[in-house]
Write an enzyme that holds these catalytic residues in place. Structure first.
Site, PDB file in Angstrom:
ATOM      1  N   TYR A 111       0.885  -1.159   0.000  1.00  0.00           N
ATOM      2  CA  TYR A 111       0.000   0.000   0.000  1.00  0.00           C
ATOM      3  C   TYR A 111       0.927   1.214   0.000  1.00  0.00           C
ATOM      4  O   TYR A 111       1.368   1.683   1.042  1.00  0.00           O
ATOM      5  CB  TYR A 111      -0.920  -0.013   1.221  1.00  0.00           C
ATOM      6  CG  TYR A 111      -1.802   1.210   1.354  1.00  0.00           C
ATOM      7  CD1 TYR A 111      -2.426   1.766   0.243  1.00  0.00           C
ATOM      8  CD2 TYR A 111      -2.006   1.813   2.588  1.00  0.00           C
ATOM      9  CE1 TYR A 111      -3.224   2.889   0.353  1.00  0.00           C
ATOM     10  CE2 TYR A 111      -2.813   2.930   2.719  1.00  0.00           C
ATOM     11  CZ  TYR A 111      -3.418   3.460   1.602  1.00  0.00           C
ATOM     12  OH  TYR A 111      -4.211   4.581   1.722  1.00  0.00           O
ATOM     13  N   ASP A 161      -1.940  -1.087  -4.205  1.00  0.00           N
ATOM     14  CA  ASP A 161      -2.331   0.277  -4.529  1.00  0.00           C
ATOM     15  C   ASP A 161      -1.063   1.114  -4.612  1.00  0.00           C
ATOM     16  O   ASP A 161      -0.450   1.422  -3.593  1.00  0.00           O
ATOM     17  CB  ASP A 161      -3.276   0.797  -3.443  1.00  0.00           C
ATOM     18  CG  ASP A 161      -3.717   2.231  -3.666  1.00  0.00           C
ATOM     19  OD1 ASP A 161      -3.253   2.858  -4.647  1.00  0.00           O
ATOM     20  OD2 ASP A 161      -4.513   2.738  -2.858  1.00  0.00           O
ATOM     21  N   HIS A 259     -12.182   1.282  -4.265  1.00  0.00           N
ATOM     22  CA  HIS A 259     -11.357   0.507  -5.197  1.00  0.00           C
ATOM     23  C   HIS A 259     -12.093  -0.788  -5.536  1.00  0.00           C
ATOM     24  O   HIS A 259     -12.984  -1.225  -4.798  1.00  0.00           O
ATOM     25  CB  HIS A 259     -10.012   0.124  -4.570  1.00  0.00           C
ATOM     26  CG  HIS A 259      -9.120   1.263  -4.241  1.00  0.00           C
ATOM     27  ND1 HIS A 259      -7.951   1.520  -4.931  1.00  0.00           N
ATOM     28  CD2 HIS A 259      -9.188   2.203  -3.262  1.00  0.00           C
ATOM     29  CE1 HIS A 259      -7.342   2.568  -4.397  1.00  0.00           C
ATOM     30  NE2 HIS A 259      -8.075   3.001  -3.382  1.00  0.00           N
TER      31      HIS A 259
END
Length: 268
Positions: A111, A161, A259
């Protein structure tokens, strides 16, 4: 062996797990599920979420702030080794990286930081500088070095991400966002450098430059309904694994977060 991997920024695992959307996990036939922005320590979760039956569960949670950041990997395959965070102390504590070593590759679930809020001058006007952009750039540099060191022993798979839309085709409104973090020239150059190092964007390998494929939509202005999105969630592989890529996809019919999941299948 056909291996299926999926990645999803859930934007709060406890919230998603209470929604119908979490049936996605109960139905998946993936061998590895990587989650980002879990916003939870495993001690805060019920047992069936902390250690789902039939899965190994691995966690990296924020130690600097509760309910912030965090990644997890659920795996039906037993990794040979698991490590948490980057080696450098300055990039530890936010629960942003899990590294699982499997027989055929190193697997990273990340992340990656965003650029944060834009700084204002003494008159309250935007400066074009973003508070966390230096941290973000440093984190990527540290990760690239770590991945390259691991790559000496076996290939790399990295998902998560990335908080960067790489090219104009990767967001619905590139011209309007050239001064926004996530599409700044210096951020896009980070992914230029990564691909130049021999890392392959698997979705683009499979689908070419097809437009209209996104993995994140703002909650504002019915952006998802209008498909005004950004593709900032990726699976990259080091080029040694590129011939093993059989499919890459975006599961944009899955809701529950801002998302949606993205996936990769490898023929090993």
């Amino acid at each position: 062996m056909l291996l299926k991997l999926v990645s999803w920024n859930v934007n709060g695992l406890r919230a998603v797990a209470g929604k119908e959307a979490w049936d996605w996990f109960r139905r998946t036939d993936a061998q590895v599920v990587a989650l980002q922005e879990t916003k939870a320590h495993p001690d805060q979760l019920d047992e069936d979420l902390r250690r789902p039956e039939g899965w190994e569960a691995h966690w990296a949670s924020s130690t600097v702030k509760k309910g912030y950041s965090g990644v997890a990997v659920f795996s039906r395959l037993a990794p040979q080794r698991v490590s948490v965070e980057l080696p450098q102390p300055e990039f530890q504590g936010e629960g942003r990286l899990l590294h699982l070593e499997f027989p055929h590759f190193h697997f990273f679930n990340g992340y990656f930081p965003n650029g944060g809020a834009e700084e204002l001058d003494e008159n309250g006007k935007p400066t074009g500088r973003f508070k966390r952009l230096p941290y973000k750039m440093g984190f990527f540099e540290a990760f690239f070095a770590y991945a390259e060191a691991c790559r000496k022993s076996k290939p790399i798979v990295v998902c998560g991400d990335f908080n960067i839309a790489h090219k104009a085709v990767d967001l619905a409104r590139p011209k309007q966002n050239v001064k926004c973090t996530g599409f700044l020239p210096e951020e896009r150059a980070v992914l230029d450098r990564f691909t130049a190092m021999g890392y392959v964007d698997t979705f683009r390998q499979v689908h070419g430059e097809e437009p209209g494929h996104y993995s994140w939509w703002s909650y504002k202005s019915r952006a998802r309904e209008k498909n005004v999105g950004w593709r900032i969630d990726y699976f990259f592989v080091s080029q040694e694994l590129a011939p093993a890529v059989r499919d890459a996809w975006i599961e944009d019919a899955v809701y529950g977060s801002d998302h949606c999941p993205v996936g990769l299948s490898l023929d090993l």
